[in-house]
Design a protein around this motif. Structure first.
Motif, PDB file in Angstrom:
ATOM      1  N   SER A  95      13.660  -2.676  31.227  1.00  0.00           N
ATOM      2  CA  SER A  95      13.099  -3.687  32.102  1.00  0.00           C
ATOM      3  C   SER A  95      14.044  -3.529  33.547  1.00  0.00           C
ATOM      4  O   SER A  95      13.120  -3.616  34.534  1.00  0.00           O
ATOM      5  CB  SER A  95      13.433  -5.220  31.653  1.00  0.00           C
ATOM      6  OG  SER A  95      14.913  -5.240  31.073  1.00  0.00           O
ATOM      7  N   THR A 146       9.145 -10.344  38.806  1.00  0.00           N
ATOM      8  CA  THR A 146       7.973 -10.309  37.953  1.00  0.00           C
ATOM      9  C   THR A 146       7.935  -8.987  36.989  1.00  0.00           C
ATOM     10  O   THR A 146       7.582  -9.057  35.866  1.00  0.00           O
ATOM     11  CB  THR A 146       6.684 -10.299  38.640  1.00  0.00           C
ATOM     12  OG1 THR A 146       6.711 -11.474  39.680  1.00  0.00           O
ATOM     13  CG2 THR A 146       5.344 -10.581  37.846  1.00  0.00           C
ATOM     14  N   SER A 149       8.217  -8.965  33.022  1.00  0.00           N
ATOM     15  CA  SER A 149       7.029  -8.542  32.200  1.00  0.00           C
ATOM     16  C   SER A 149       7.539  -7.630  31.221  1.00  0.00           C
ATOM     17  O   SER A 149       7.124  -7.671  30.021  1.00  0.00           O
ATOM     18  CB  SER A 149       5.966  -8.177  33.135  1.00  0.00           C
ATOM     19  OG  SER A 149       5.555  -9.227  34.126  1.00  0.00           O
ATOM     20  N   ALA A 160       5.966 -15.186  34.194  1.00  0.00           N
ATOM     21  CA  ALA A 160       6.464 -14.074  33.356  1.00  0.00           C
ATOM     22  C   ALA A 160       7.748 -14.482  32.923  1.00  0.00           C
ATOM     23  O   ALA A 160       8.069 -13.918  31.929  1.00  0.00           O
ATOM     24  CB  ALA A 160       6.573 -12.897  34.516  1.00  0.00           C
TER      25      ALA A 160
END
Lengths: 312, 137
Positions: free
Chosen positions: A53, A91, A95, A195
């Protein structure tokens, strides 16, 4: 030379990603609370999801901050792309985190366990969730205030002072975050919120680790939630900083341009910039603190093995 | 925090394992009146079993007065569940619970498996029934 010039943008995300991965790995190794194989594997999986991420966030950050000229030419309003950059990063970060949460193993084995308590996003997020929401509230409040007080173009702050002879002095200062940039930021904030919420729900609904005491599963779940909230709050903090600092600078410039003192507006400009600095500093501290995993409470003596494998 | 364990290969049905463990947690005070149980869907997902299994366990507990279903809060431990005169699981006196805890502690220190501890308790209960003719327990 040309090859090096081409490699720089490609390799530039690698350095921060490797740095984050190294910090996460070291932070995980720093507190070996248990030497359980399942718990170790779960912690490694958590570090992998966190690293991926973060990698997605860094890649998006490099692309957006690099800003190819073709993108700038297509941007409707100057500065809009820069304004939404932190929230687009957030975001992407949230996500990828949400997708990563779907990769945890399903329950297996003959003996299954689950806590008899309710898990909710609020109980998992705790103070960090409230802190992130507070930062988001500051952003929304700032955007609405600057949108309402901006001039007709939405790009400047106007200060008017009437003179004794019937005339008036009009001073315009900018850039000012009015609706042309504030609107897209609000849309990006909504996407970031969705998200992040989905990622937190995925963490809440994640299956418990098989064969590991609940306290370890609970600690790992809190670590995941705090890391995503830390990353998102960092991006929110930078957006609040950009909004409030820009607004404060514009107000300060407008006050300087009028040959009369506006003590209230002058103090307001300083206060906006001071709050902006505090918010970004606090958000950075929160993000750094979230790198360290939540410690596992000391476990009670384990029950001896039974014929069914069940601990009473 | 109370953990629930189910053994899928056990001859005891899974819903009965859930029912018995929730009732036991209420009896010893680990779960108190008003405590909220996980939603049946969440508990089923955590355990990797069918939702209907958990719903059946909750229905049995509700029929026994241990829990009650509320529209807004879901399944909660019934207010009367732990009261001696309540309709739910009769709560033993604190002294009995304390002695049971002491028994478990002693068994753990002696490395006695849980199944054996349960066998011992059942044996003592059975012997007590034979000797006193009591039907309680």
């Amino acid at each position: 030379m040309t090859v090096i010039a081409m490699l720089v943008p490609l390799l530039s995300p690698a350095v921060p990603v490797l740095a984050i991965a190294l910090i996460l790995w070291l932070a995980t190794r720093r507190r070996p609370d248990v030497s359980d194989t399942v718990a170790d594997a779960a912690r490694r999986h958590e570090v992998l999801v966190s690293t991926l991420s973060a990698a997605a966030a860094v890649v998006i950050a490099v692309i957006l901050l690099w800003q190819p000229g073709a993108w700038l030419a297509r941007t409707v309003t100057t500065g809009t792309l820069q304004a939404i950059t932190p929230l687009v990063i957030a975001t992407a970060f949230a996500s990828v985190r949400a997708l990563g949460e779907l990769t945890w193993p399903r329950p297996h084995g003959d003996v299954r366990s689950a806590p008899l308590t309710r898990r909710t996003v609020w109980s998992l997020g705790g103070l960090r969730l409230k802190s992130a929401l507070g930062t988001g509230f500051l952003l929304v409040a700032g955007l609405i205030a600057t949108g309402v007080t901006a001039d007709a173009s939405g790009r400047g702050f106007v200060l008017q002072r009437s003179l004794g002879d019937g005339g008036s002095i009009l001073t315009t200062a900018g850039p000012y975050p009015g609706w042309p940039s504030g609107g897209p930021v609000l849309v990006a904030l909504a996407l970031t919120t969705v998200a992040t919420w989905l990622a937190l729900v995925a963490i809440v609904r994640r299956r418990p680790l098989t064969g590991v005491p609940t306290v370890h599963d609970d600690a790992l779940r809190h670590t995941s939630a705090h890391r995503i909230l830390g990353g998102v709050q960092l991006c929110l903090g930078f957006t609040v900083y950009a909004t409030w600092w820009t607004a404060g600078s514009a107000i300060a410039n407008a006050v300087d341009g009028v040959p009369s003192r506006h003590p209230v507006l002058g103090v307001l400009a300083i206060a906006l910039q001071a709050i902006a600095g505090c918010v970004v500093a606090g958000s950075t501290m929160a993000a750094l603190a979230s790198l360290w995993p939540r410690p596992v409470p000391r476990a009670e003596p384990a029950a001896p093995a039974t014929s069914t494998g069940r601990a009473a | 925090m109370t953990d629930l364990f189910v053994a899928l290969g056990s001859p005891v049905p899974v819903y009965e394992q859930i029912r018995a463990q929730v009732a036991a947690a209420v009896a010893v005070g680990t779960l108190r009146p008003g405590d909220r149980l996980p939603a049946s869907r969440d508990l089923a997902r955590d355990l990797g079993i069918a939702v209907g299994t958990v719903q059946r366990a909750y229905r049995e507990l509700e029929a026994g007065g241990v829990v009650e279903s509320r529209r807004r809060t879901g399944t909660v431990i019934a207010p009367t569940a732990s009261s001696p005169g309540g309709t739910g699981t009769t709560s033993p006196p604190p002294a009995v619970v304390a002695r049971a805890r002491a028994l478990v502690t002693a068994a753990r220190q002696a490395n006695v498996p849980d199944d054996v501890v349960l066998d011992v308790v059942r044996g003592v209960l059975a012997a007590n029934v034979v000797s006193t003719g009591s039907t309680t327990g």
